[in-house]
Design a protein around this motif. Structure first.
Motif, mmCIF file in Angstrom:
data_model
loop_
_atom_site.group_PDB
_atom_site.id
_atom_site.type_symbol
_atom_site.label_atom_id
_atom_site.label_comp_id
_atom_site.label_asym_id
_atom_site.label_seq_id
_atom_site.Cartn_x
_atom_site.Cartn_y
_atom_site.Cartn_z
ATOM 1 N N PRO A 1 0.817 -1.217 0.000
ATOM 2 C CA PRO A 1 0.000 0.000 0.000
ATOM 3 C C PRO A 1 0.856 1.274 0.000
ATOM 4 O O PRO A 1 1.985 1.280 0.496
ATOM 5 C CB PRO A 1 -0.813 -0.116 1.299
ATOM 6 N N GLU A 2 0.278 2.333 -0.519
ATOM 7 C CA GLU A 2 0.964 3.620 -0.635
ATOM 8 C C GLU A 2 1.466 4.140 0.701
ATOM 9 O O GLU A 2 2.557 4.692 0.788
ATOM 10 C CB GLU A 2 -0.011 4.637 -1.262
ATOM 11 N N LYS A 3 0.714 3.941 1.768
ATOM 12 C CA LYS A 3 1.092 4.532 3.055
ATOM 13 C C LYS A 3 2.333 3.877 3.650
ATOM 14 O O LYS A 3 2.961 4.441 4.552
ATOM 15 C CB LYS A 3 -0.067 4.467 4.047
ATOM 16 N N TYR A 4 2.693 2.684 3.158
ATOM 17 C CA TYR A 4 3.906 2.022 3.630
ATOM 18 C C TYR A 4 5.047 2.125 2.613
ATOM 19 O O TYR A 4 6.081 1.480 2.777
ATOM 20 C CB TYR A 4 3.635 0.537 3.913
ATOM 21 N N LEU A 5 4.843 2.918 1.565
ATOM 22 C CA LEU A 5 5.796 2.928 0.458
ATOM 23 C C LEU A 5 7.182 3.394 0.894
ATOM 24 O O LEU A 5 8.198 2.866 0.442
ATOM 25 C CB LEU A 5 5.268 3.825 -0.668
ATOM 26 N N GLY A 6 7.241 4.396 1.776
ATOM 27 C CA GLY A 6 8.532 4.930 2.203
ATOM 28 C C GLY A 6 9.384 3.889 2.900
ATOM 29 O O GLY A 6 10.552 3.689 2.551
ATOM 30 N N ILE A 7 8.818 3.212 3.886
ATOM 31 C CA ILE A 7 9.601 2.236 4.652
ATOM 32 C C ILE A 7 9.902 0.989 3.822
ATOM 33 O O ILE A 7 10.993 0.407 3.931
ATOM 34 C CB ILE A 7 8.873 1.849 5.959
ATOM 35 N N ILE A 8 8.977 0.581 2.946
ATOM 36 C CA ILE A 8 9.211 -0.608 2.128
ATOM 37 C C ILE A 8 10.323 -0.359 1.115
ATOM 38 O O ILE A 8 11.275 -1.138 1.004
ATOM 39 C CB ILE A 8 7.915 -1.045 1.412
ATOM 40 N N THR A 9 10.218 0.731 0.354
ATOM 41 C CA THR A 9 11.266 1.015 -0.636
ATOM 42 C C THR A 9 12.574 1.391 0.051
ATOM 43 O O THR A 9 13.656 1.084 -0.453
ATOM 44 C CB THR A 9 10.830 2.140 -1.585
ATOM 45 N N GLY A 10 12.481 2.065 1.218
ATOM 46 C CA GLY A 10 13.696 2.408 1.947
ATOM 47 C C GLY A 10 14.452 1.174 2.401
ATOM 48 O O GLY A 10 15.679 1.098 2.282
ATOM 49 N N SER A 11 13.717 0.179 2.917
ATOM 50 C CA SER A 11 14.371 -1.067 3.345
ATOM 51 C C SER A 11 14.934 -1.824 2.152
ATOM 52 O O SER A 11 15.995 -2.456 2.243
ATOM 53 C CB SER A 11 13.371 -1.946 4.106
ATOM 54 N N LEU A 12 14.245 -1.748 1.018
ATOM 55 C CA LEU A 12 14.752 -2.401 -0.194
ATOM 56 C C LEU A 12 16.032 -1.726 -0.670
ATOM 57 O O LEU A 12 17.022 -2.388 -1.009
ATOM 58 C CB LEU A 12 13.674 -2.349 -1.280
ATOM 59 N N LEU A 13 16.032 -0.403 -0.676
ATOM 60 C CA LEU A 13 17.204 0.335 -1.137
ATOM 61 C C LEU A 13 18.362 0.275 -0.150
ATOM 62 O O LEU A 13 19.497 0.619 -0.492
ATOM 63 C CB LEU A 13 16.818 1.798 -1.405
ATOM 64 N N LEU A 14 18.068 -0.145 1.074
ATOM 65 C CA LEU A 14 19.142 -0.413 2.023
ATOM 66 C C LEU A 14 20.137 -1.399 1.409
ATOM 67 O O LEU A 14 21.357 -1.246 1.534
ATOM 68 C CB LEU A 14 18.547 -0.999 3.307
ATOM 69 N N PHE A 15 19.623 -2.383 0.709
ATOM 70 C CA PHE A 15 20.483 -3.401 0.106
ATOM 71 C C PHE A 15 21.226 -2.846 -1.115
ATOM 72 O O PHE A 15 22.321 -3.320 -1.433
ATOM 73 C CB PHE A 15 19.648 -4.622 -0.274
ATOM 74 N N TYR A 16 20.640 -1.872 -1.790
ATOM 75 C CA TYR A 16 21.360 -1.233 -2.897
ATOM 76 C C TYR A 16 22.580 -0.486 -2.371
ATOM 77 O O TYR A 16 23.667 -0.535 -2.955
ATOM 78 C CB TYR A 16 20.432 -0.268 -3.646
ATOM 79 N N GLY A 17 22.393 0.198 -1.248
ATOM 80 C CA GLY A 17 23.516 0.893 -0.636
ATOM 81 C C GLY A 17 24.561 -0.065 -0.095
ATOM 82 O O GLY A 17 25.762 0.230 -0.111
ATOM 83 N N LEU A 18 24.120 -1.240 0.400
ATOM 84 C CA LEU A 18 25.051 -2.227 0.942
ATOM 85 C C LEU A 18 25.782 -3.006 -0.141
ATOM 86 O O LEU A 18 26.735 -3.738 0.156
ATOM 87 C CB LEU A 18 24.293 -3.223 1.829
#
Length: 550
Positions: free
Chosen positions: A133-150
């Motif tokens: 859902p849209e309201k969780y988009l920030g934390i979901i994509t942020g946690s996903l992009l955590l792995f891009y940074g790692l």
């Protein structure tokens, strides 16, 4: 909260692995010295390869974006897997001299890697953002992009554990090829869109500000008045909306028919038509009418209002921003300002050249192993801080929305963070002091943090501006100008470095490396100027978005 199906969790976890592999280009600092020594290239040659690969990360969206929109995740990821693995394989074969190569050919191979990287990133972010859902988009994509940074850290760790003992760059390139085929292959099987269950009906009256925020992003600018219970917005035909549900139509005393969408909205939200509302006057086919039961603060009456069944009411969506078309993107002020902010954003040039900066601040007698350890340390610092930035700013973006601020306010913070190391590097007079003190480590941390923050905000900010329907195309349009500045900055880095190296060799013992702050001082000043522009553009974007929300 809705139960999350196992298939959606599996898609998310495999997406994390895909994102890790898509970030492998962050390890170019590990590859650069080996390529330069193997083929006796100049620093400009190395920067041509680096610039080509980095630029392709952005230009590839022009192909990967529409490919994803039209054919979906599996076709996009499979195509990316073939091109990505082939790029690394050709670099592997050229490094062990199985095939001939030049800097230009290696740049072409690295461009192929860039396309594969972009395809994986597009699929991982695109699928995940639509599976939750849209309201969780920030934390979901942020946690996903955590792995891009790692990604840089994980690949640097793999290099140090298995390949650094004899500078086995050939083996590392083979490892990169194998990791792409394995993980992207899994992604083709499991990273797919899983439709969300539709949430239909009314929200509590106390959540009217949430509806205000949603409506503020729509092409039809509306505002729920205090008298009206907030409405959950649904992008489906009215027949699905009203099935077993009812909408509040205030002050309705008798049944009547509406002649257009505009009349329906004017009745639904009193006082809204006193404002400028851009609603299409759609004729009503009275043979295609459905009834809407009225609801007055939770009390259902027998009063009914009818609306055209064939009309798709774009303001009735499940919390999703209304999508703008590709042609509208190119005319939208907010979209263009965001694209320009990304274009002028710095950070990549520092990350791709941190090994040369470290060497320039060291002495000619510094041990090679020590230099490699320092480079790995800063690559790791940048990678970890990127991960922190992506995750934390993804979470913060959900928090600022909860408190009725626009997500772009965090973009200003991210750009200022990147500006700080640019100012430090452009004002220093002793590069050796930076290397020996913690200051260069602080610069690496701030660069990674700011750059990661900008990346963590990218999916949510772009989606809030352009909507989800043409997300792939929006990515390609917003990033298409970035390669130009990347090429410019890498040429500036390489050209100035080679000029200073030539001057150094004329006045002293010959060396393949430039030493001293003069190797990069002009470049740091140019980088600071461009980042200042990015800060100003992000402020203008927030101002425009704030005015639109009023």
């Amino acid at each position: 909260m809705l139960a999350i199906p196992k298939s959606r969790i599996t898609a998310y976890l495999i997406s994390c692995l895909v994102i890790v592999v898509s970030g492998s280009l962050a390890t170019f600092s590990i590859l650069s010295d080996g390529l330069r020594e193997r083929f006796l290239w100049s620093f400009s040659d190395v920067n041509v390869v680096s610039a080509a690969g980095t630029a392709s990360l952005y230009l590839s969206y022009l192909v990967a974006g529409p490919l994803y929109d039209k054919y979906g995740s599996t076709v996009t990821l499979f195509t990316g897997m073939i091109v990505y693995s082939l790029g690394y394989l050709l670099m592997y074969l050229s490094y062990n001299r199985s095939i001939g190569t030049t800097a230009i050919l290696t740049a072409v191979y690295y461009v192929m890697c860039g396309f594969g990287s972009s395809s994986g990133y597009m699929v991982g972010i695109g699928v995940t953002s639509q599976n939750f859902p849209e309201k969780y988009l920030g934390i979901i994509t942020g946690s996903l992009l955590l792995f891009y940074g790692l990604s840089g850290t994980l690949y640097a760790l793999a290099y140090n554990l298995w390949f650094s003992y004899n500078t086995n760059l050939e083996g590392f390139l083979g490892f990169l090829t194998l990791s792409v085929v394995t993980i992207y292959g899994l992604g083709c099987l499991f990273v797919v869109k899983i439709p969300l269950p539709k949430q239909i009906g009314l929200l509590p009256e106390t959540s009217a500000p949430q509806a205000n925020e949603i409506l503020a992003t729509a092409p039809i600018e509306l505002a729920i008045t205090p008298r009206v219970a907030s409405i959950e917005l649904i992008s489906v035909p009215p027949t699905e909306i009203v099935k077993n549900q009812s909408l509040m139509v205030p002050d309705t005393q008798h049944t009547r028919r509406f002649s257009s969408r505009k009349e329906f909205i004017c009745k639904l939200i009193p006082g809204i038509c006193n404002r400028s509302v851009n609603l299409k006057q759609e004729p009503v086919n009275h043979s295609n009418m459905v009834e809407l039961g009225s609801l007055n603060h939770g009390t259902t009456t027998n009063n009914t209002e009818t609306v055209p069944k064939s009309t798709e009411m774009s303001m009735l969506v499940t919390g999703e921003p209304v999508s703008i078309t590709p042609s509208q993107m190119l005319r939208d002020k907010a979209f263009l300002l965001y694209a320009l902010t990304i274009v002028f954003q710095q950070g990549l040039s520092y990350m791709n050249n941190v090994n040369a900066i470290i060497r320039a601040g060291s002495s000619i007698s510094t041990n090679v192993i020590e230099l490699q350890a320092l480079t790995t340390r800063h690559v790791t610092l940048v990678s970890i801080s990127q991960s922190v930035g992506r995750l934390s700013f993804g979470i913060f973006s959900d928090i600022v929305v909860h408190y009725k601020y626009d997500r772009t306010i965090l973009l200003i913070v991210a750009e200022v963070i990147i500006l700080l190391p640019c100012i430090i590097l452009s004002t220093t007079s002793n590069l050796s002091y930076l290397i020996d003190s913690p200051i260069l480590s602080i610069c690496s941390i701030l660069t990674g943090l700011g750059f990661g923050a900008g990346g963590g905000l990218f999916p949510t900010v772009l989606r809030s501006i352009s909507g989800p329907k043409y997300y792939g195309t929006a990515c390609s349009f917003s990033l298409m100008g970035v390669p130009l500045l990347i090429v410019v900055m890498n040429l500036v880095f390489g050209t100035i470095y080679d000029m200073q190296l030539a001057n150094q060799n004329q006045s002293g013992p010959k060396s393949n490396y430039c030493y001293g702050i003069h190797c990069f001082s002009t470049t740091f000043h140019v980088s600071t100027a461009f980042q200042l522009i990015s800060v100003c553009l992000s402020c203008a974007l927030y101002y425009i978005r704030k005015r639109k929300r009023r």
